[in-house]
Design a protein around this motif. Structure first.
Motif, PDB file in Angstrom:
ATOM      1  N   TYR A 157      77.782 -40.750   8.319  1.00  0.00           N
ATOM      2  CA  TYR A 157      77.743 -40.365   9.731  1.00  0.00           C
ATOM      3  C   TYR A 157      76.544 -40.967  10.438  1.00  0.00           C
ATOM      4  O   TYR A 157      75.508 -41.218   9.833  1.00  0.00           O
ATOM      5  CB  TYR A 157      77.671 -38.835   9.859  1.00  0.00           C
ATOM      6  CG  TYR A 157      78.898 -38.119   9.398  1.00  0.00           C
ATOM      7  CD1 TYR A 157      80.103 -38.260  10.080  1.00  0.00           C
ATOM      8  CD2 TYR A 157      78.864 -37.285   8.294  1.00  0.00           C
ATOM      9  CE1 TYR A 157      81.244 -37.589   9.662  1.00  0.00           C
ATOM     10  CE2 TYR A 157      79.999 -36.612   7.878  1.00  0.00           C
ATOM     11  CZ  TYR A 157      81.183 -36.769   8.562  1.00  0.00           C
ATOM     12  OH  TYR A 157      82.300 -36.116   8.156  1.00  0.00           O
ATOM     13  N   ASP A 158      76.678 -41.131  11.729  1.00  0.00           N
ATOM     14  CA  ASP A 158      75.548 -41.477  12.574  1.00  0.00           C
ATOM     15  C   ASP A 158      74.566 -40.311  12.481  1.00  0.00           C
ATOM     16  O   ASP A 158      74.921 -39.166  12.773  1.00  0.00           O
ATOM     17  CB  ASP A 158      76.029 -41.689  14.013  1.00  0.00           C
ATOM     18  CG  ASP A 158      74.887 -41.934  14.966  1.00  0.00           C
ATOM     19  OD1 ASP A 158      74.297 -40.929  15.419  1.00  0.00           O
ATOM     20  OD2 ASP A 158      74.590 -43.106  15.240  1.00  0.00           O
ATOM     21  N   GLN A 159      73.351 -40.569  12.054  1.00  0.00           N
ATOM     22  CA  GLN A 159      72.389 -39.505  11.771  1.00  0.00           C
ATOM     23  C   GLN A 159      72.023 -38.691  13.006  1.00  0.00           C
ATOM     24  O   GLN A 159      71.855 -37.484  12.929  1.00  0.00           O
ATOM     25  CB  GLN A 159      71.134 -40.079  11.107  1.00  0.00           C
ATOM     26  CG  GLN A 159      71.405 -40.654   9.725  1.00  0.00           C
ATOM     27  CD  GLN A 159      72.028 -39.632   8.781  1.00  0.00           C
ATOM     28  OE1 GLN A 159      71.511 -38.534   8.612  1.00  0.00           O
ATOM     29  NE2 GLN A 159      73.144 -39.988   8.166  1.00  0.00           N
ATOM     30  N   ASN A 160      71.903 -39.334  14.155  1.00  0.00           N
ATOM     31  CA  ASN A 160      71.579 -38.598  15.375  1.00  0.00           C
ATOM     32  C   ASN A 160      72.719 -37.660  15.760  1.00  0.00           C
ATOM     33  O   ASN A 160      72.495 -36.509  16.138  1.00  0.00           O
ATOM     34  CB  ASN A 160      71.265 -39.560  16.526  1.00  0.00           C
ATOM     35  CG  ASN A 160      69.957 -40.287  16.297  1.00  0.00           C
ATOM     36  OD1 ASN A 160      69.053 -39.772  15.654  1.00  0.00           O
ATOM     37  ND2 ASN A 160      69.869 -41.499  16.815  1.00  0.00           N
ATOM     38  N   ALA A 161      73.947 -38.158  15.677  1.00  0.00           N
ATOM     39  CA  ALA A 161      75.098 -37.321  16.018  1.00  0.00           C
ATOM     40  C   ALA A 161      75.222 -36.161  15.035  1.00  0.00           C
ATOM     41  O   ALA A 161      75.515 -35.032  15.432  1.00  0.00           O
ATOM     42  CB  ALA A 161      76.372 -38.163  16.017  1.00  0.00           C
ATOM     43  N   TYR A 162      74.988 -36.434  13.747  1.00  0.00           N
ATOM     44  CA  TYR A 162      75.063 -35.368  12.748  1.00  0.00           C
ATOM     45  C   TYR A 162      73.972 -34.318  12.998  1.00  0.00           C
ATOM     46  O   TYR A 162      74.216 -33.124  12.891  1.00  0.00           O
ATOM     47  CB  TYR A 162      74.939 -35.938  11.330  1.00  0.00           C
ATOM     48  CG  TYR A 162      75.041 -34.867  10.273  1.00  0.00           C
ATOM     49  CD1 TYR A 162      76.271 -34.271   9.990  1.00  0.00           C
ATOM     50  CD2 TYR A 162      73.922 -34.417   9.587  1.00  0.00           C
ATOM     51  CE1 TYR A 162      76.371 -33.264   9.040  1.00  0.00           C
ATOM     52  CE2 TYR A 162      74.013 -33.419   8.643  1.00  0.00           C
ATOM     53  CZ  TYR A 162      75.237 -32.850   8.376  1.00  0.00           C
ATOM     54  OH  TYR A 162      75.332 -31.854   7.446  1.00  0.00           O
ATOM     55  N   ALA A 163      72.764 -34.751  13.351  1.00  0.00           N
ATOM     56  CA  ALA A 163      71.667 -33.811  13.626  1.00  0.00           C
ATOM     57  C   ALA A 163      72.015 -32.918  14.814  1.00  0.00           C
ATOM     58  O   ALA A 163      71.725 -31.719  14.788  1.00  0.00           O
ATOM     59  CB  ALA A 163      70.372 -34.575  13.877  1.00  0.00           C
ATOM     60  N   ILE A 204      82.380 -36.274  14.408  1.00  0.00           N
ATOM     61  CA  ILE A 204      81.033 -36.834  14.341  1.00  0.00           C
ATOM     62  C   ILE A 204      81.195 -38.330  14.121  1.00  0.00           C
ATOM     63  O   ILE A 204      81.839 -38.751  13.161  1.00  0.00           O
ATOM     64  CB  ILE A 204      80.220 -36.200  13.196  1.00  0.00           C
ATOM     65  CG1 ILE A 204      80.161 -34.684  13.378  1.00  0.00           C
ATOM     66  CG2 ILE A 204      78.816 -36.789  13.146  1.00  0.00           C
ATOM     67  CD1 ILE A 204      79.578 -33.956  12.196  1.00  0.00           C
ATOM     68  N   PRO A 205      80.627 -39.159  15.011  1.00  0.00           N
ATOM     69  CA  PRO A 205      80.820 -40.599  14.859  1.00  0.00           C
ATOM     70  C   PRO A 205      80.215 -41.133  13.565  1.00  0.00           C
ATOM     71  O   PRO A 205      79.192 -40.633  13.083  1.00  0.00           O
ATOM     72  CB  PRO A 205      80.112 -41.195  16.074  1.00  0.00           C
ATOM     73  CG  PRO A 205      79.500 -40.081  16.826  1.00  0.00           C
ATOM     74  CD  PRO A 205      79.811 -38.806  16.150  1.00  0.00           C
ATOM     75  N   MET A 206      80.862 -42.135  13.043  1.00  0.00           N
ATOM     76  CA  MET A 206      80.373 -42.805  11.836  1.00  0.00           C
ATOM     77  C   MET A 206      79.333 -43.845  12.251  1.00  0.00           C
ATOM     78  O   MET A 206      79.278 -44.272  13.401  1.00  0.00           O
ATOM     79  CB  MET A 206      81.520 -43.490  11.099  1.00  0.00           C
ATOM     80  CG  MET A 206      82.627 -42.529  10.663  1.00  0.00           C
ATOM     81  SD  MET A 206      82.070 -41.233   9.557  1.00  0.00           S
ATOM     82  CE  MET A 206      81.983 -42.111   8.030  1.00  0.00           C
ATOM     83  N   ARG A 207      78.527 -44.274  11.303  1.00  0.00           N
ATOM     84  CA  ARG A 207      77.560 -45.348  11.553  1.00  0.00           C
ATOM     85  C   ARG A 207      78.316 -46.629  11.900  1.00  0.00           C
ATOM     86  O   ARG A 207      79.423 -46.852  11.419  1.00  0.00           O
ATOM     87  CB  ARG A 207      76.718 -45.618  10.314  1.00  0.00           C
ATOM     88  CG  ARG A 207      75.756 -44.539   9.982  1.00  0.00           C
ATOM     89  CD  ARG A 207      74.922 -44.971   8.805  1.00  0.00           C
ATOM     90  NE  ARG A 207      74.068 -43.870   8.391  1.00  0.00           N
ATOM     91  CZ  ARG A 207      73.514 -43.777   7.203  1.00  0.00           C
ATOM     92  NH1 ARG A 207      73.718 -44.718   6.300  1.00  0.00           N
ATOM     93  NH2 ARG A 207      72.751 -42.755   6.909  1.00  0.00           N
ATOM     94  N   LYS A 208      77.681 -47.469  12.696  1.00  0.00           N
ATOM     95  CA  LYS A 208      78.309 -48.744  13.033  1.00  0.00           C
ATOM     96  C   LYS A 208      78.329 -49.657  11.821  1.00  0.00           C
ATOM     97  O   LYS A 208      79.269 -50.421  11.628  1.00  0.00           O
ATOM     98  CB  LYS A 208      77.583 -49.403  14.204  1.00  0.00           C
ATOM     99  CG  LYS A 208      77.772 -48.634  15.493  1.00  0.00           C
ATOM    100  CD  LYS A 208      77.071 -49.288  16.646  1.00  0.00           C
ATOM    101  CE  LYS A 208      77.283 -48.400  17.871  1.00  0.00           C
ATOM    102  NZ  LYS A 208      76.561 -48.846  19.024  1.00  0.00           N
TER     103      LYS A 208
END
Length: 181
Positions: free
Chosen positions: A111-117, A102-106
């Motif tokens: 985590y990037d919330q969209n990717a985590y969702a 799961i990508p991390m936030r920039k």
């Protein structure tokens, strides 16, 4: 109202109240002694995931919730003496792809919330009513998660892998392409 009428009303109320109290006490006492059938003790909750490639996010036994599949979470109430018909209600959630990156936030942590969702949307929840096999003495309940959303429980004192432990399935089973109905 005359004093005689007040006295009659008071006596009628007292008689009804006394009858209600006596009946309530009788009903309570009738359910109390069942020769030890209602004696419970607290025990630990644990779980073993037998399915390779998926993780158990959480599970619960009769509402007692545990994060993951660790052991030694306290407590679940279990009868001191086994009796026919003992059943527990198991609920659980699995992550079918726990190793997905799961990508991390920039910027910032997490985590990037969209990717985590998107990842979390793949979680699946299940429930089952599972009979508790006979036991002589209990130290709690161990839940075994098997392929095809099958669940077994053990409530005795033996440890998984011991000769006397009744559940023999290995811990690295593959989920079949299709499950029997």
């Amino acid at each position: 109202m005359s004093q005689i009428k007040l006295l009659h009303v008071a006596l009628r109320w007292l008689r009804l109240h006394t009858q209600f109290a006596a009946l309530s006490s009788l009903l309570i006492l009738a359910g109390c002694d069942q020769s030890g059938a209602n004696e419970y003790s607290g025990g630990n909750l644990g779980a073993i995931n037998h399915v390779a490639g998926q993780s158990i996010n959480w599970f619960s036994v009769d509402g007692y919730r545990v994060p993951g599949t660790g052991g030694g979470y306290c407590c679940v109430m279990i009868p001191d003496k086994w009796r026919p018909g003992l059943v527990v209600h198991i609920e659980w959630e699995i992550d079918p792809n726990p190793h997905e990156k799961i990508p991390m936030r920039k910027e910032g942590a997490g985590y990037d919330q969209n990717a985590y969702a998107l990842h979390k949307a793949k979680y699946r929840q299940y429930s089952a009513d599972v009979p508790i096999p006979e036991y002589d003495e209990s130290a709690g309940i161990t839940v075994h998660f098997l392929p095809c959303q099958q669940v077994k429980v053990y409530a005795g004192i033996a440890s998984y892998g011991a000769d006397t432990y009744p559940i023999k399935e290995p811990t690295d089973m593959k989920e079949p392409a299709t499950c029997p109905k």
